[in-house]
Design a protein around this motif. Structure first.
Motif, PDB file in Angstrom:
ATOM      1  N   LYS A 219       0.832  -1.202   0.000  1.00 27.05           N
ATOM      2  CA  LYS A 219       0.000   0.000   0.000  1.00 27.05           C
ATOM      3  C   LYS A 219       0.866   1.251   0.000  1.00 27.05           C
ATOM      4  O   LYS A 219       0.568   2.213  -0.729  1.00 27.05           O
ATOM      5  CB  LYS A 219      -0.930  -0.006   1.214  1.00 27.05           C
ATOM      6  N   VAL A 220       1.934   1.258   0.782  1.00 23.79           N
ATOM      7  CA  VAL A 220       2.816   2.429   0.811  1.00 23.79           C
ATOM      8  C   VAL A 220       3.452   2.644  -0.556  1.00 23.79           C
ATOM      9  O   VAL A 220       3.528   3.770  -1.062  1.00 23.79           O
ATOM     10  CB  VAL A 220       3.887   2.266   1.897  1.00 23.79           C
ATOM     11  N   ARG A 221       3.914   1.571  -1.193  1.00 21.34           N
ATOM     12  CA  ARG A 221       4.538   1.704  -2.519  1.00 21.34           C
ATOM     13  C   ARG A 221       3.527   2.184  -3.550  1.00 21.34           C
ATOM     14  O   ARG A 221       3.874   2.947  -4.464  1.00 21.34           O
ATOM     15  CB  ARG A 221       5.155   0.370  -2.949  1.00 21.34           C
ATOM     16  N   ALA A 222       2.275   1.746  -3.400  1.00 19.13           N
ATOM     17  CA  ALA A 222       1.228   2.227  -4.314  1.00 19.13           C
ATOM     18  C   ALA A 222       1.028   3.729  -4.146  1.00 19.13           C
ATOM     19  O   ALA A 222       0.934   4.476  -5.128  1.00 19.13           O
ATOM     20  CB  ALA A 222      -0.072   1.479  -4.057  1.00 19.13           C
ATOM     21  N   MET A 223       0.994   4.197  -2.922  1.00 17.65           N
ATOM     22  CA  MET A 223       0.822   5.628  -2.684  1.00 17.65           C
ATOM     23  C   MET A 223       2.033   6.423  -3.159  1.00 17.65           C
ATOM     24  O   MET A 223       1.903   7.587  -3.545  1.00 17.65           O
ATOM     25  CB  MET A 223       0.560   5.874  -1.195  1.00 17.65           C
ATOM     26  N   ASP A 224       3.212   5.797  -3.164  1.00 16.33           N
ATOM     27  CA  ASP A 224       4.411   6.458  -3.687  1.00 16.33           C
ATOM     28  C   ASP A 224       4.263   6.867  -5.147  1.00 16.33           C
ATOM     29  O   ASP A 224       4.969   7.761  -5.631  1.00 16.33           O
ATOM     30  CB  ASP A 224       5.617   5.532  -3.565  1.00 16.33           C
ATOM     31  N   GLN A 225       3.354   6.206  -5.875  1.00 13.45           N
ATOM     32  CA  GLN A 225       3.188   6.501  -7.301  1.00 13.45           C
ATOM     33  C   GLN A 225       2.391   7.782  -7.536  1.00 13.45           C
ATOM     34  O   GLN A 225       2.413   8.329  -8.638  1.00 13.45           O
ATOM     35  CB  GLN A 225       2.496   5.326  -8.009  1.00 13.45           C
ATOM     36  N   ILE A 226       1.695   8.272  -6.516  1.00 13.88           N
ATOM     37  CA  ILE A 226       0.848   9.456  -6.682  1.00 13.88           C
ATOM     38  C   ILE A 226       1.696  10.699  -6.424  1.00 13.88           C
ATOM     39  O   ILE A 226       1.473  11.472  -5.475  1.00 13.88           O
ATOM     40  CB  ILE A 226      -0.376   9.389  -5.753  1.00 13.88           C
ATOM     41  N   VAL A 227       2.677  10.898  -7.283  1.00 11.32           N
ATOM     42  CA  VAL A 227       3.596  12.034  -7.156  1.00 11.32           C
ATOM     43  C   VAL A 227       2.886  13.343  -7.487  1.00 11.32           C
ATOM     44  O   VAL A 227       3.164  14.388  -6.891  1.00 11.32           O
ATOM     45  CB  VAL A 227       4.816  11.826  -8.075  1.00 11.32           C
ATOM     46  N   SER A 228       1.946  13.306  -8.417  1.00  9.88           N
ATOM     47  CA  SER A 228       1.282  14.534  -8.858  1.00  9.88           C
ATOM     48  C   SER A 228       0.502  15.205  -7.732  1.00  9.88           C
ATOM     49  O   SER A 228       0.198  16.393  -7.810  1.00  9.88           O
ATOM     50  CB  SER A 228       0.346  14.237 -10.025  1.00  9.88           C
ATOM     51  N   GLN A 229       0.162  14.452  -6.690  1.00  9.16           N
ATOM     52  CA  GLN A 229      -0.550  15.019  -5.548  1.00  9.16           C
ATOM     53  C   GLN A 229       0.341  15.105  -4.314  1.00  9.16           C
ATOM     54  O   GLN A 229      -0.142  15.445  -3.229  1.00  9.16           O
ATOM     55  CB  GLN A 229      -1.801  14.199  -5.246  1.00  9.16           C
ATOM     56  N   GLY A 230       1.608  14.772  -4.456  1.00  7.06           N
ATOM     57  CA  GLY A 230       2.516  14.851  -3.331  1.00  7.06           C
ATOM     58  C   GLY A 230       2.301  13.774  -2.281  1.00  7.06           C
ATOM     59  O   GLY A 230       2.660  13.952  -1.125  1.00  7.06           O
ATOM     60  N   TYR A 231       1.726  12.632  -2.686  1.00  6.72           N
ATOM     61  CA  TYR A 231       1.460  11.567  -1.723  1.00  6.72           C
ATOM     62  C   TYR A 231       2.660  10.657  -1.506  1.00  6.72           C
ATOM     63  O   TYR A 231       2.627   9.791  -0.631  1.00  6.72           O
ATOM     64  CB  TYR A 231       0.284  10.706  -2.201  1.00  6.72           C
ATOM     65  N   HIS A 232       3.706  10.818  -2.303  1.00 10.27           N
ATOM     66  CA  HIS A 232       4.854   9.918  -2.216  1.00 10.27           C
ATOM     67  C   HIS A 232       5.733  10.276  -1.021  1.00 10.27           C
ATOM     68  O   HIS A 232       5.578  11.321  -0.396  1.00 10.27           O
ATOM     69  CB  HIS A 232       5.674   9.993  -3.509  1.00 10.27           C
ATOM     70  N   GLY A 233       6.663   9.372  -0.731  1.00  6.71           N
ATOM     71  CA  GLY A 233       7.661   9.639   0.287  1.00  6.71           C
ATOM     72  C   GLY A 233       7.087   9.723   1.690  1.00  6.71           C
ATOM     73  O   GLY A 233       6.290   8.891   2.124  1.00  6.71           O
ATOM     74  N   ALA A 234       7.503  10.759   2.426  1.00  4.57           N
ATOM     75  CA  ALA A 234       7.115  10.899   3.823  1.00  4.57           C
ATOM     76  C   ALA A 234       5.608  11.000   3.990  1.00  4.57           C
ATOM     77  O   ALA A 234       5.046  10.530   4.987  1.00  4.57           O
ATOM     78  CB  ALA A 234       7.793  12.129   4.427  1.00  4.57           C
ATOM     79  N   THR A 235       4.933  11.614   3.022  1.00  2.00           N
ATOM     80  CA  THR A 235       3.482  11.777   3.133  1.00  2.00           C
ATOM     81  C   THR A 235       2.779  10.431   3.151  1.00  2.00           C
ATOM     82  O   THR A 235       1.878  10.193   3.962  1.00  2.00           O
ATOM     83  CB  THR A 235       2.946  12.637   1.981  1.00  2.00           C
TER      84      THR A 235
END
Length: 315
Positions: A219-235
């Protein structure tokens, strides 16, 4: 779009067919992604339908400095055309589907505005239900404090209407047999539900909780793909630790996803899951003691510079 190359949503065995219907691309990573990954691992067939690209939601990557207070420099994406923006969102959807293991990805490409309920949209969703013929549909809760304008609630309502259309088909009239969905599970997005598993608590209380601890990294890696909304990384890691971690605390595990069934169930006897029977009594037990999400390595291959380094980036 067929992700695995199977070319069909039908399976030859007795595995379940699931259809997850989302309003936006980011929802496919944030809501029910852990549960979807678990069903993929079980051998079930999972189809994801995304109604819009979500280009109007959290568009900060595409905003100029004068549109985004606090931004010190612009990204390359600020000069992207509308088509470019949709292309970025669609590539993010494809990346999420690959990570979760989704077999079949459908992008309806509806305008990302108010998601009005129209006959055309109901028919499009009904056509997908008739194509996939899912046992289970998972989608947004159709009830919300702002249901009149909330696009997620509108998608939940559209799914309910489409389910009824699919169930009313007649082969002689429509060229396709009716399909009756066995169950609909709604995933709340956080604010619509009571912070409790107690059915006597005021507000909406979910009645199904799925332990996603085994797939929290997915799930975390999936959210890492949403770069356009800033969901990747620490978020991503902050969201999963605080939200799914909190739900896990309520469910007695480390990480969980909650759901609300669309109707009551009838059993042959009082249900007693093996997990509950085998659960030992531990004095002063603190559930959810595993902190795993923040340890997941960054899974974003090419995160655009954002100009506001306070969000995103590796944990």
């Amino acid at each position: 779009m067929d992700i695995t190359g199977t070319g069909t949503a039908e399976t030859a065995d007795t595995s379940l067919r699931l259809m997850l219907v989302y309003a936006h691309v980011a929802d496919s990573a944030c809501e029910a992604a852990g549960t979807a990954a678990l069903h993929v691992a079980r051998g079930d067939h999972v189809t994801t339908v995304i109604c819009t690209n979500g280009e109007r939601h959290h568009p900060d990557l595409f905003l100029a400095t004068d549109e985004a207070p606090g931004r010190t420099r612009e990204t390359e994406a600020v000069r992207a055309s509308a088509g470019d923006v949709r292309g970025i969102k669609q590539r993010e959807a494809e990346a999420v589907a690959r990570i979760v293991g989704v077999h079949d990805l459908v992008l309806l490409d509806w305008p990302d505005d108010h998601l009005e309920i129209t006959a055309e949209r109901i028919d499009q969703l009904a056509a997908q239900i008739l194509r996939v013929r899912p046992h289970i549909i998972v989608t947004h809760l159709p009830v919300h404090a702002r249901a009149a304008v909330d696009p997620h609630a509108h998608v939940g309502q559209l799914v309910l209407l489409a389910r009824d259309v699919a169930a009313s088909r007649i082969r002689q009239l429509d060229g396709v047999a009716a399909h009756h969905v066995k169950e609909i599970f709604y995933f709340p997005m956080g604010g619509e539900i009571a912070d409790s598993r107690d059915p006597l608590c005021g507000g909406i209380v979910c009645d199904v909780w799925i332990d996603i601890t085994a797939v929290v990294a997915t799930k975390v890696r999936a959210m890492d793909q949403i770069v356009s909304q800033g969901y990747h990384g620490a978020t991503a890691r902050k969201i999963v630790e605080s939200r799914e971690g909190r739900w896990g605390m309520l469910a007695g595990v480390s990480y969980a996803e909650p759901f609300l069934r669309s109707s009551g169930r009838t059993y042959d006897s009082l249900p007693m899951p093996p997990r509950l029977l085998a659960q030992p009594f531990t004095p002063n037990n603190l559930p959810g003691d595993q902190l795993l999400a923040h340890r997941v390595p960054l899974a974003t291959t090419a995160a655009p510079e954002r100009g506001d380094a306070s969000r995103g980036g590796p944990a």
